[in-house]
Enzyme design. Structure first.
Site, PDB file in Angstrom:
ATOM      1  N   LEU A 274      38.492  19.752 -32.389  1.00  0.00           N
ATOM      2  CA  LEU A 274      37.964  21.068 -31.998  1.00  0.00           C
ATOM      3  C   LEU A 274      38.251  21.330 -30.527  1.00  0.00           C
ATOM      4  O   LEU A 274      38.438  22.473 -30.123  1.00  0.00           O
ATOM      5  CB  LEU A 274      36.466  21.159 -32.293  1.00  0.00           C
ATOM      6  CG  LEU A 274      36.091  21.250 -33.774  1.00  0.00           C
ATOM      7  CD1 LEU A 274      34.600  21.531 -33.934  1.00  0.00           C
ATOM      8  CD2 LEU A 274      36.881  22.323 -34.514  1.00  0.00           C
TER       9      LEU A 274
ATOM     10  N   GLY B  13      30.158  17.385 -36.208  1.00  0.00           N
ATOM     11  CA  GLY B  13      29.775  16.697 -34.969  1.00  0.00           C
ATOM     12  C   GLY B  13      29.851  17.582 -33.748  1.00  0.00           C
ATOM     13  O   GLY B  13      28.882  17.744 -33.012  1.00  0.00           O
TER      14      GLY B  13
ATOM     15  N   ARG C 220      38.134   5.146 -35.536  1.00  0.00           N
ATOM     16  CA  ARG C 220      38.066   5.460 -36.970  1.00  0.00           C
ATOM     17  C   ARG C 220      39.023   4.632 -37.819  1.00  0.00           C
ATOM     18  O   ARG C 220      38.696   4.255 -38.936  1.00  0.00           O
ATOM     19  CB  ARG C 220      38.404   6.936 -37.184  1.00  0.00           C
ATOM     20  CG  ARG C 220      37.273   7.817 -36.806  1.00  0.00           C
ATOM     21  CD  ARG C 220      37.592   9.245 -37.089  1.00  0.00           C
ATOM     22  NE  ARG C 220      36.448  10.043 -36.685  1.00  0.00           N
ATOM     23  CZ  ARG C 220      36.446  11.361 -36.630  1.00  0.00           C
ATOM     24  NH1 ARG C 220      37.523  12.033 -36.946  1.00  0.00           N
ATOM     25  NH2 ARG C 220      35.367  12.009 -36.262  1.00  0.00           N
TER      26      ARG C 220
HETATM   27  C1  LIG Z   1      34.254  18.133 -42.909  1.00  0.00           C
HETATM   28  C2  LIG Z   1      34.963  18.147 -41.589  1.00  0.00           C
HETATM   29  C3  LIG Z   1      34.267  17.860 -40.426  1.00  0.00           C
HETATM   30  C4  LIG Z   1      34.923  17.877 -39.190  1.00  0.00           C
HETATM   31  N1  LIG Z   1      34.210  17.669 -38.043  1.00  0.00           N
HETATM   32  C5  LIG Z   1      34.839  17.769 -36.841  1.00  0.00           C
HETATM   33  C6  LIG Z   1      34.113  17.677 -35.616  1.00  0.00           C
HETATM   34  O1  LIG Z   1      32.898  17.551 -35.612  1.00  0.00           O
HETATM   35  N2  LIG Z   1      34.808  17.748 -34.453  1.00  0.00           N
HETATM   36  C7  LIG Z   1      36.167  17.911 -34.415  1.00  0.00           C
HETATM   37  O2  LIG Z   1      36.753  17.955 -33.330  1.00  0.00           O
HETATM   38  N3  LIG Z   1      36.871  18.036 -35.561  1.00  0.00           N
HETATM   39  C8  LIG Z   1      36.240  17.985 -36.752  1.00  0.00           C
HETATM   40  N4  LIG Z   1      36.965  18.130 -37.911  1.00  0.00           N
HETATM   41  C9  LIG Z   1      38.383  18.499 -37.807  1.00  0.00           C
HETATM   42  C10 LIG Z   1      38.473  19.977 -37.414  1.00  0.00           C
HETATM   43  O3  LIG Z   1      37.413  20.682 -38.004  1.00  0.00           O
HETATM   44  C11 LIG Z   1      39.777  20.592 -37.878  1.00  0.00           C
HETATM   45  O4  LIG Z   1      40.848  19.791 -37.455  1.00  0.00           O
HETATM   46  C12 LIG Z   1      39.950  21.986 -37.276  1.00  0.00           C
HETATM   47  O5  LIG Z   1      38.826  22.782 -37.561  1.00  0.00           O
HETATM   48  C13 LIG Z   1      41.205  22.642 -37.816  1.00  0.00           C
HETATM   49  O6  LIG Z   1      41.208  23.973 -37.397  1.00  0.00           O
HETATM   50  P1  LIG Z   1      42.481  24.857 -37.641  1.00  0.00           P
HETATM   51  O7  LIG Z   1      42.198  26.170 -37.005  1.00  0.00           O
HETATM   52  O8  LIG Z   1      43.690  24.140 -37.208  1.00  0.00           O
HETATM   53  O9  LIG Z   1      42.592  24.978 -39.238  1.00  0.00           O
HETATM   54  P2  LIG Z   1      41.532  25.339 -40.370  1.00  0.00           P
HETATM   55  O10 LIG Z   1      40.179  25.577 -39.840  1.00  0.00           O
HETATM   56  O11 LIG Z   1      41.680  24.330 -41.440  1.00  0.00           O
HETATM   57  O12 LIG Z   1      42.077  26.736 -40.903  1.00  0.00           O
HETATM   58  C14 LIG Z   1      43.297  26.831 -41.591  1.00  0.00           C
HETATM   59  C15 LIG Z   1      43.467  28.262 -42.040  1.00  0.00           C
HETATM   60  O13 LIG Z   1      44.781  28.463 -42.566  1.00  0.00           O
HETATM   61  C16 LIG Z   1      44.698  29.231 -43.751  1.00  0.00           C
HETATM   62  N5  LIG Z   1      45.904  28.993 -44.555  1.00  0.00           N
HETATM   63  C17 LIG Z   1      46.438  27.807 -44.937  1.00  0.00           C
HETATM   64  N6  LIG Z   1      47.557  28.006 -45.659  1.00  0.00           N
HETATM   65  C18 LIG Z   1      47.737  29.350 -45.730  1.00  0.00           C
HETATM   66  C19 LIG Z   1      48.700  30.186 -46.352  1.00  0.00           C
HETATM   67  N7  LIG Z   1      49.731  29.704 -47.072  1.00  0.00           N
HETATM   68  N8  LIG Z   1      48.571  31.531 -46.227  1.00  0.00           N
HETATM   69  C20 LIG Z   1      47.536  32.074 -45.533  1.00  0.00           C
HETATM   70  N9  LIG Z   1      46.593  31.323 -44.937  1.00  0.00           N
HETATM   71  C21 LIG Z   1      46.690  29.984 -45.027  1.00  0.00           C
HETATM   72  C22 LIG Z   1      43.404  28.756 -44.386  1.00  0.00           C
HETATM   73  O14 LIG Z   1      42.949  29.656 -45.365  1.00  0.00           O
HETATM   74  C23 LIG Z   1      42.511  28.689 -43.137  1.00  0.00           C
HETATM   75  O15 LIG Z   1      42.033  29.970 -42.805  1.00  0.00           O
HETATM   76  C24 LIG Z   1      36.313  18.145 -39.142  1.00  0.00           C
HETATM   77  C25 LIG Z   1      37.014  18.428 -40.316  1.00  0.00           C
HETATM   78  C26 LIG Z   1      36.350  18.444 -41.528  1.00  0.00           C
HETATM   79  C27 LIG Z   1      37.118  18.774 -42.766  1.00  0.00           C
END
Ligand SMILES: Cc1cc2nc3c(=O)[nH]c(=O)nc-3n(C[C@H](O)[C@H](O)[C@H](O)COP(=O)(O)OP(=O)(O)OC[C@H]3O[C@@H](n4cnc5c(N)ncnc54)[C@H](O)[C@@H]3O)c2cc1C
Length: 539
Positions: free
Chosen positions: A382, A52, A280
């Site tokens: 995001l 989104g 939601r």
């Molecule tokens: C299908 C989908 C659609 C979505 N759409 C939206 C949207 O449109 N708008 C919105 O606001 N949010 C959306 N969300 C939610 C949002 O995308 C996520 O909450 C956000 O991207 C999380 O980002 P992050 O950087 O916290 O973690 P992530 O992007 O999940 O990254 C986590 C990282 O940690 C690493 N990692 C984990 N454990 C370990 C370990 N033990 N050792 C080394 N590395 C590790 C993984 O490999 C990865 O690189 C969506 C989520 C999904 C699944």
């Protein structure tokens, strides 16, 4: 067992999603050496799959105050209003910073950023890239930038197993398994956990395989406080078929898509005045009740309000995935059902991402700063990933004191047991199935209590408190520990609030409080003094 120290950095970031990459880039810009650890390919994580977009109050009729009110309303009274105000107030500067990295948001005819509407937003305020592929395009640009940055080294295929502490219990390093399956320690002045959520503890989830809650559990094992673990958001519309769960973005409903049950009855307005655009938590439960009522496994998303050409242009990924999976989207509608989506709780921290242990920080989905309350507003994740790294980096640099540690090795006790691969696979799939029944959309004391007994028995057979060097085993241990903590918290919260719905306690709490889990301490309540509980207007 002895593990040698292989390298030392200013900062180690665990996770290469949008939050981790922005942290790394902002730190590198300020001359800090950063190592990004990521357990699969650098692009893998929930960020890649976000569709989104990002909520930012850009339109003329919108304001930070309106966005804040929508965030608070969706959060059902558990939102930390000060944190939410700051994040929303910095949304425009966060967006400008993303644009400065080279991200081009989709624009309307007047060359303004195109804004779409999503559930529980009072106006259109969601910016997107590549139609419905926002995460993919943003991740790609950030990865390109990080790979070209000399102060950043990215270790792909590197699993962070445990956090390492000094004698004063402050965090000084990480034990890892690298891509060649070597084990060693890395030291850093500060460690940032950006390891995302934990959807993989459920059978049906929108989250990719890497989302097993590792960073949350390793922080807990090192002494960090966790918060509101029982708050798990289910996305209402996930494509139901035999393939991997595929999320159908809320923007489809925001632009007129409607839900009907398999008898062809439109039902959303019976549950909430906002119908398909209800928060939601309300809509996911509404679908759950319709599935029970009609004894079916999915409802249908009717998209006949769109022309096929426009739908294909506006939602290219949804369109293509439906075609690939032989869904006759304009004839039958898209079969959808709810799936585990977002981990609202996590490592307890303040706006800057500081945890309760020195030199430990967290950002993105693994962090719990109170922004999302008891139910996250669409596209606010995001937003947090885009804005929170800037607060974190400022505070980290302000507090930065070079770590004098010259440790050359660590002695660590390991779990001596060997586990057979097929047993690990079986335990993991049973765990996901059982979590889905007990910790899902509808919870009751009797089911939660039984589930806690089951998790206790897994504790005895798997010893999740003891570290294993086998990453598959350690991932499972992390999932068991987290499931146990979620179950304990869900039992303790004897009321319904936001995403946490207790069929045996439909009442709201007298006062909204956070629930905190710490190792070797009883779960405890923390007053959330700013707001009174609100129900999301379920009819
Ligand atoms: C299908 C989908 C659609 C979505 N759409 C939206 C949207 O449109 N708008 C919105 O606001 N949010 C959306 N969300 C939610 C949002 O995308 C996520 O909450 C956000 O991207 C999380 O980002 P992050 O950087 O916290 O973690 P992530 O992007 O999940 O990254 C986590 C990282 O940690 C690493 N990692 C984990 N454990 C370990 C370990 N033990 N050792 C080394 N590395 C590790 C993984 O490999 C990865 O690189 C969506 C989520 C999904 C699944």
């Amino acid at each position: 067992m002895r593990f040698n120290v292989a390298a030392k950095y200013d900062v180690i970031v665990i996770g290469s999603g949008i939050s981790g990459l922005i942290c790394a880039l902002e730190l590198a810009k300020r001359n800090k050496t950063v190592c990004v650890l990521t357990k699969e390919a650098v692009t893998e994580g929930s960020s890649l799959y976000a569709q989104g977009g990002i909520a930012v109050p850009l339109s003329e009729g919108d304001s930070a105050e309106k966005h804040l009110l929508d965030t608070i309303k969706a959060g059902s009274g558990l939102t930390d209003i000060n944190v939410a105000r700051e994040i929303v107030a910095h949304s425009v500067s966060g967006l400008e910073s993303l644009i400065s990295y080279g991200i081009k948001f989709d624009s309307s005819l007047q060359d303004k950023i195109h804004l779409t509407k999503e559930a529980a937003h009072s106006v259109s305020r969601v910016c997107h890239v590549g139609g419905d592929a926002s995460g993919k395009y943003i991740t790609k640009v950030l990865v390109d930038r990080a790979c070209r940055e000399p102060n950043i080294s990215i270790s792909q295929g590197t699993f962070a197993l445990a956090l390492l502490t000094d004698k004063k219990e402050s965090i000084i390093g990480v034990l890892i398994e690298d891509v060649t399956r070597e084990h060693y320690a890395l030291l850093a002045n500060d460690i940032v956990i950006a390891s995302g959520g934990a959807g993989q503890i459920f059978e049906n989830t929108t989250n990719p395989k890497v989302c097993t809650g590792d960073g949350i559990v390793m922080s807990y094992q090192a002494g960090a406080a966790l918060q509101d673990l029982e708050m798990i958001q289910f996305h209402p519309t996930v494509l139901f078929d035999n393939g991997d769960p595929f999320l159908i973005t809320e923007a489809v409903r925001g632009e007129g898509g409607r839900l009907k049950n398999i008898k062809g009855e439109y039902f959303a307005n019976q549950y909430h005045e906002l119908g398909e655009l209800a928060p939601r938590d309300v809509l996911s439960r509404a679908i759950f009740f319709e599935l029970e009522k009609t004894n079916s496994k999915h409802v249908l998303l009717d998209i006949t309000n769109f022309s096929e050409d426009y739908f294909k242009f506006r939602f290219p990924s949804v369109y293509q995935t439906c075609l690939d999976r032989r869904v006759e989207l304009f004839k039958t509608g898209i079969p959808v059902s709810p799936a585990a989506h977002y981990f609202i709780g996590g490592i307890k921290c303040d706006l800057s991402g500081a945890a309760n242990i020195e030199h430990l920080w967290c950002v993105g989905e693994c962090a719990s700063n109170g922004f999302h309350g008891a139910n996250r507003l669409a596209s606010n994740s995001l937003l947090e990933c885009m804005v929170a790294p800037h607060f974190l980096v400022s505070k980290l640099l302000e507090d930065f004191k070079p770590n004098p540690n010259n440790i050359t090795y660590f002695e660590i006790d390991l779990d001596p047991k060997e586990y057979n691969d097929s047993i690990i696979f079986r335990i993991a799939s049973d765990l996901k199935k059982n979590n889905s029944s007990a910790l899902g959309l509808i919870r009751t004391k009797s089911v939660l209590s039984q589930h806690l007994n089951y998790l206790n028995s897994l504790f005895e057979s798997l010893s999740p408190d003891k570290l294993s060097l086998n990453c598959q085993v350690q991932e499972l241990k992390n999932m068991v520990t987290l499931s146990f903590l979620i179950c304990q918290a869900a039992l303790k919260r004897e009321h319904s609030l936001g995403v946490h719905y207790r069929q045996d306690f439909l009442n709201l709490p007298d006062e909204c409080k956070h629930l905190v889990s710490c190792k070797n301490t009883e779960l405890y309540w923390l007053s959330q003094t700013f707001l009174t509980p609100v129900t999301a207007n379920t009819k």
